[in-house]
Design a protein around this motif. Sequence first.
Motif, PDB file in Angstrom:
ATOM      1  N   CYS A   1      49.779 -18.358  -5.099  1.00 43.50           N
ATOM      2  CA  CYS A   1      48.527 -18.400  -5.747  1.00 43.50           C
ATOM      3  C   CYS A   1      47.396 -17.990  -4.932  1.00 43.50           C
ATOM      4  O   CYS A   1      47.306 -18.196  -3.914  1.00 43.50           O
TER       5      CYS A   1
ATOM      6  N   THR B   1      53.972 -19.654  -6.351  1.00 47.27           N
ATOM      7  CA  THR B   1      54.013 -19.592  -8.056  1.00 47.27           C
ATOM      8  C   THR B   1      55.529 -19.273  -8.400  1.00 47.27           C
ATOM      9  O   THR B   1      56.185 -19.135  -7.704  1.00 47.27           O
TER      10      THR B   1
ATOM     11  N   THR C   1      57.524 -16.892 -14.943  1.00 41.36           N
ATOM     12  CA  THR C   1      57.591 -17.330 -16.372  1.00 41.36           C
ATOM     13  C   THR C   1      57.420 -15.980 -17.342  1.00 41.36           C
ATOM     14  O   THR C   1      57.006 -15.110 -16.808  1.00 41.36           O
TER      15      THR C   1
ATOM     16  N   LYS D   1      54.469 -13.129 -16.094  1.00 40.99           N
ATOM     17  CA  LYS D   1      53.434 -14.021 -15.628  1.00 40.99           C
ATOM     18  C   LYS D   1      54.294 -14.811 -14.554  1.00 40.99           C
ATOM     19  O   LYS D   1      55.240 -15.287 -14.587  1.00 40.99           O
ATOM     20  N   ARG D   2      53.127 -15.234 -13.429  1.00 41.98           N
ATOM     21  CA  ARG D   2      53.552 -16.462 -12.441  1.00 41.98           C
ATOM     22  C   ARG D   2      52.552 -17.481 -12.794  1.00 41.98           C
ATOM     23  O   ARG D   2      51.222 -17.137 -12.871  1.00 41.98           O
ATOM     24  N   GLU D   3      53.140 -18.806 -12.570  1.00 39.56           N
ATOM     25  CA  GLU D   3      52.451 -19.811 -12.637  1.00 39.56           C
ATOM     26  C   GLU D   3      52.357 -20.638 -11.269  1.00 39.56           C
ATOM     27  O   GLU D   3      53.500 -20.610 -10.645  1.00 39.56           O
ATOM     28  N   CYS D   4      50.962 -21.223 -11.098  1.00 35.61           N
ATOM     29  CA  CYS D   4      51.003 -22.144  -9.744  1.00 35.61           C
ATOM     30  C   CYS D   4      51.417 -23.731 -10.284  1.00 35.61           C
ATOM     31  O   CYS D   4      50.801 -24.173 -11.101  1.00 35.61           O
ATOM     32  N   ASN D   5      52.239 -24.138  -9.641  1.00 31.04           N
ATOM     33  CA  ASN D   5      52.718 -25.694  -9.872  1.00 31.04           C
ATOM     34  C   ASN D   5      51.828 -26.476  -9.252  1.00 31.04           C
ATOM     35  O   ASN D   5      51.325 -27.690  -9.866  1.00 31.04           O
TER      36      ASN D   5
ATOM     37  N   LYS E   1      47.900 -25.101 -11.213  1.00 31.80           N
ATOM     38  CA  LYS E   1      48.200 -24.493 -12.854  1.00 31.80           C
ATOM     39  C   LYS E   1      47.549 -23.274 -13.177  1.00 31.80           C
ATOM     40  O   LYS E   1      47.389 -22.917 -14.146  1.00 31.80           O
ATOM     41  N   SER E   2      47.112 -22.613 -11.930  1.00 30.49           N
ATOM     42  CA  SER E   2      46.432 -21.127 -12.453  1.00 30.49           C
ATOM     43  C   SER E   2      47.693 -19.901 -13.010  1.00 30.49           C
ATOM     44  O   SER E   2      48.585 -20.407 -12.461  1.00 30.49           O
ATOM     45  N   GLU E   3      47.177 -19.286 -13.998  1.00 25.38           N
ATOM     46  CA  GLU E   3      48.205 -18.242 -14.365  1.00 25.38           C
ATOM     47  C   GLU E   3      47.767 -17.014 -13.718  1.00 25.38           C
ATOM     48  O   GLU E   3      46.670 -16.420 -13.798  1.00 25.38           O
TER      49      GLU E   3
END
Length: 312
Positions: free
Chosen positions: A144, A151, A154, A159-163, A166-168
């Motif tokens: 991220c 990340t 998805t 898309k990549r998401e940060c656990n 929560k940034s996309e």
Amino acid sequence: EGANELPTQHIFAGNPLDRGERERRDEKWINYQTGSESSKFLPLWNSKVLISAREPLKLAWLDRAELEKAKFDSESFLLGMQNGFTYFTIDISKSPQSSEIIEALADYQFEDSRTAAEQLDLEETGILAQARAQINWHNRHGFCSVCGNETIVTRGGQKRECNHCKSEHFPRVDPVIIMVVHDGERCLLGQSRGRLAATNRYSALAGFVDQAESIEEAVAREVMEEAGIQVKNVTYHSSQPWPFPSSLMIGCHAEAATTEIIMDTEEMTDVKWFDRHEVLLALKGETTDLLIPGPIAIAHHLIRSWAQGEID
């Protein structure tokens, strides 16, 4: 032109796949298609693409059984759908069994992406561009940019998401303007430092579009910076995806408002005016005094369209 036809298509354009915007929202559907026997997978290895070992040259799509035979265990990314099939790409560069994998693919071979693109059908070059750009983005954005944590993928790779925060994160395309400036019977071509230096090969001037800058402003700025030439009447010609790593080449023509060259010696090794006759000879391969980029590059088509009088 037909309703589905584009006015100008270049290598790395013309991708026929439906990229599946709606389908990507369903993670269960993506997981099912990833394991389906009918899905097709395009492997890339160290930026090289898998192609058929027989003529005519084609992208090599493997099915699930072939993936398992070759021991592919990397994450796959959804490219799209066509004719009832779902298509993915997969990067095997980090696989510890690379040599065994290649030996298991006797009917195929890995080829440099640019070299392959010059021989593939136009539509397949568009798919190759998407696959290469997507894999490159995932390889560079595993963490991220906001908080630095890892990340996850998805939407099939869209898309990549940060656990953690929560940034996309979404793939970015770098816009590049590339232009042929003309002055009656002459056009302006240059050599970038380190790339075309010490040869007779010249190309169209080019540069990245800056933040909060229009295409027309970028054309004027880059030509002024590289050649000291003022321009007017900027017109759009065509665009080309360039997946090295992920640029969009925006091709333009522009009329010169001034003609005296004041070259940026830190960025350019040479900038010259060339007359139409000399450029036409270069396009035909009838001179070595001037060499221009080949048809794989949008620069070639911008130069050709001016030389053949296709623009005012």
